[in-house]
Write an enzyme that holds these catalytic residues in place. Structure first.
Site, PDB file in Angstrom:
ATOM      1  N   LEU A  80      -5.339 104.059 -64.064  1.00  0.00           N
ATOM      2  CA  LEU A  80      -6.636 104.542 -64.507  1.00  0.00           C
ATOM      3  C   LEU A  80      -7.111 105.458 -63.391  1.00  0.00           C
ATOM      4  CD1 LEU A  80      -8.665 104.292 -66.831  1.00  0.00           C
ATOM      5  CD2 LEU A  80      -9.707 102.378 -65.628  1.00  0.00           C
ATOM      6  N   ASP A  81      -7.341 106.711 -63.725  1.00  0.00           N
ATOM      7  CA  ASP A  81      -7.675 107.705 -62.711  1.00  0.00           C
ATOM      8  C   ASP A  81      -8.864 107.275 -61.864  1.00  0.00           C
ATOM      9  OD1 ASP A  81      -5.681 109.509 -63.522  1.00  0.00           O
ATOM     10  OD2 ASP A  81      -6.981 110.281 -65.106  1.00  0.00           O
ATOM     11  N   ARG A  82      -8.912 107.792 -60.660  1.00  0.00           N
ATOM     12  CA  ARG A  82      -9.977 107.454 -59.714  1.00  0.00           C
ATOM     13  C   ARG A  82     -11.360 107.750 -60.291  1.00  0.00           C
ATOM     14  NH1 ARG A  82     -10.233 110.453 -53.986  1.00  0.00           N
ATOM     15  NH2 ARG A  82     -12.451 110.210 -53.736  1.00  0.00           N
TER      16      ARG A  82
END
Length: 182
Positions: free
Chosen positions: A44-46
């Site tokens: 899950l992207d930052r």
């Protein structure tokens, strides 16, 4: 077998250590999770928030993260502008991105979620540009796929929250907290 559901905050890396050469501390999973031997099933992207599943079971990790198993993932996205039926139809039919066509998505306009937490820092608001919340379900997991899909449809994502992966949801999880499920 250990299975953790984690409500990942904005600006947190989906890994336990920061391998960046930069000396500035970036928030990682180890700032929130003290369980050893578990690893994220997928990413899950930052700059995205919400459900991240961690497990010590390699087969389950593969089943969750590998697109061949077609495990649905549902997101709530706050997009810039008032999304129209043309854009929703594009999302539902699939969108041609640089890395090929996406599979059709389930996409609907929704009210802002009543379980929503404050984001730190908050998204940028522009008085002259309204926003819309959509619920989007996909069965793929390409890099930044939801953001690229909404942008290609003409409605850039301002905030992205993964609500569910398969049968697992964020229900009952405060932002930054995790729970073990059996």
């Amino acid at each position: 077998m250990t299975l953790l559901l984690f409500n990942k905050p904005f600006n947190c890396l989906s890994q336990f250590t920061d391998k960046s050469q930069d000396t500035t501390h970036r928030t990682t999973l180890s700032d929130f999770i003290d369980v050893t031997g578990v690893y994220p099933a997928g990413r899950l992207d930052r700059d995205s928030e919400g459900l991240l599943i961690l497990t010590d079971n390699g087969r389950l990790q593969s089943r969750i993260s590998d697109p061949k198993f077609k495990m649905p993932k549902t997101y709530f996205a706050q997009v810039e502008g008032v999304i129209d039926t043309t854009a929703l139809t594009k999302l539902r039919d699939g969108i041609e991105l640089k890395d090929g066509w996406t599979k059709p998505a389930k996409a609907d306009v929704v009210d802002p979620p009543d379980w929503l937490w404050d984001r730190n820092p908050p998204i940028r608001y522009r008085k002259t540009v309204p926003d819309t919340w959509i619920r989007l379900s996909i069965q793929e997991g390409r890099n930044r796929q939801v953001r690229r899909m909404t942008a290609h449809a003409g409605f850039p994502t301002l905030r992205l929250i993964r609500y569910s992966i398969g049968e697992w949801t964020l229900d009952g999880l405060d932002n930054g907290s995790y729970q073990e499920v059996g």
